[in-house]
Design an enzyme around this catalytic site. Structure first.
Site, PDB file in Angstrom:
ATOM      1  N   LYS A  15     -42.213 -39.768 -30.809  1.00 44.91           N
ATOM      2  CA  LYS A  15     -41.491 -40.511 -31.843  1.00 44.91           C
ATOM      3  C   LYS A  15     -40.005 -40.214 -31.870  1.00 44.91           C
ATOM      4  CE  LYS A  15     -43.734 -38.941 -34.972  1.00 44.91           C
ATOM      5  NZ  LYS A  15     -43.579 -38.047 -36.064  1.00 44.91           N
ATOM      6  N   ARG A  90     -45.358 -39.849 -44.877  1.00 41.97           N
ATOM      7  CA  ARG A  90     -46.355 -39.105 -44.128  1.00 41.97           C
ATOM      8  C   ARG A  90     -47.671 -38.980 -44.885  1.00 41.97           C
ATOM      9  NH1 ARG A  90     -43.517 -36.172 -40.244  1.00 41.97           N
ATOM     10  NH2 ARG A  90     -44.801 -34.812 -38.957  1.00 41.97           N
ATOM     11  N   ARG A 127     -43.473 -28.593 -25.058  1.00 39.45           N
ATOM     12  CA  ARG A 127     -42.268 -28.576 -25.879  1.00 39.45           C
ATOM     13  C   ARG A 127     -42.082 -27.203 -26.531  1.00 39.45           C
ATOM     14  NH1 ARG A 127     -41.746 -32.858 -30.645  1.00 39.45           N
ATOM     15  NH2 ARG A 127     -43.095 -31.391 -31.734  1.00 39.45           N
ATOM     16  N   ARG A 133     -40.013 -24.243 -30.666  1.00 42.63           N
ATOM     17  CA  ARG A 133     -40.330 -24.647 -32.038  1.00 42.63           C
ATOM     18  C   ARG A 133     -41.523 -23.862 -32.549  1.00 42.63           C
ATOM     19  NH1 ARG A 133     -40.394 -31.021 -33.466  1.00 42.63           N
ATOM     20  NH2 ARG A 133     -42.064 -30.314 -34.833  1.00 42.63           N
ATOM     21  N   ARG A 144     -51.692 -29.577 -37.379  1.00 44.08           N
ATOM     22  CA  ARG A 144     -50.847 -30.766 -37.592  1.00 44.08           C
ATOM     23  C   ARG A 144     -51.615 -32.038 -37.280  1.00 44.08           C
ATOM     24  NH1 ARG A 144     -46.397 -28.924 -33.853  1.00 44.08           N
ATOM     25  NH2 ARG A 144     -45.499 -30.995 -34.020  1.00 44.08           N
TER      26      ARG A 144
END
Ligand code: ADP
Length: 188
Positions: A15, A90, A127, A133, A144
């Site tokens: 996204k 969300r 990632r 992160r 998540r």
């Protein structure tokens, strides 16, 4: 023309990358609530500390905190020609909160980026290694994804009822996906 758009999809759907490209095509800013939170976390603000405690567990930050932050951002002059919201709404409560924030400036369209779950976990683990992160570790990724299917997926149905939803296939080359997105918004 103003374009007030939302893009959403599961974590790891690409996204963020696609939102930047699509927004550049439309000459509007992207507003990513995740990025806004990470900015606060980097700067060590009070809001950043609060958000970090939720984000590191893969949970959603409380709506009241998120909405106040978004409200401020939507007042910046660069949003007058529109915006592409990434990461908000969300959950279904945030759909209503966004309606309230926008008032008679209604949304023009909502794009759902669809990807399969296996690809997601792989992308996010990569990632996590590259960007460090704190929420890209396997346990947090699973949480998540669970939060996404429980809280965020129902958002699609609400926008579908309003005739605003377009689903775009997010699998394949980055450029290919961008082209699909551009075609989808141009057709809206
Ligand atoms: P991703 O979509 O890959 O999970 P984001 O950058 O969009 O990444 O979000 C990272 C985290 O920031 C989320 O897991 C959540 O904790 C928090 N967050 C982002 N947007 C919202 C929101 N609208 N409401 C509550 N929490 C949010």
């Amino acid at each position: 023309m103003t374009s007030r758009l939302v893009i959403f999809g599961p974590p790891g759907a690409g996204k963020g990358t696609q939102a930047e490209r699509l927004a550049a095509h439309l000459s509007i800013p992207t507003i990513s609530t995740g990025e806004l939170f990470r900015g606060h976390m980097r700067e060590g603000t009070e809001l950043g500390h609060l958000a970090a405690s939720y984000i590191s567990r893969g949970e959603l930050v409380p709506d009241s905190v998120t909405v106040d932050m978004l409200k401020d951002r939507l007042q910046d002059p660069d949003t007058s020609r529109g915006f592409l919201l990434d990461g908000f709404p969300r959950n279904t409560a945030q759909v209503e909160l966004l309606d309230e924030l926008l008032g008679d400036k209604r949304l023009d369209g909502v794009i759902e980026l669809a990807v399969d779950e296996e690809a997601i976990v792989e992308r996010l683990l990569k990632r996590g290694e590259l960007e460090g992160r704190s929420d890209d570790t396997e346990d947090v990724i699973r949480e998540r994804l669970r939060v996404y299917s429980e809280q965020t997926a129902p958002v699609a149905a609400l926008y579908k009822e309003r005739g605003l939803l377009t689903t775009v296939d997010g699998m394949g080359e980055i450029d290919e996906v961008t082209q699909r997105l551009i075609a989808a918004v141009d057709a809206q």
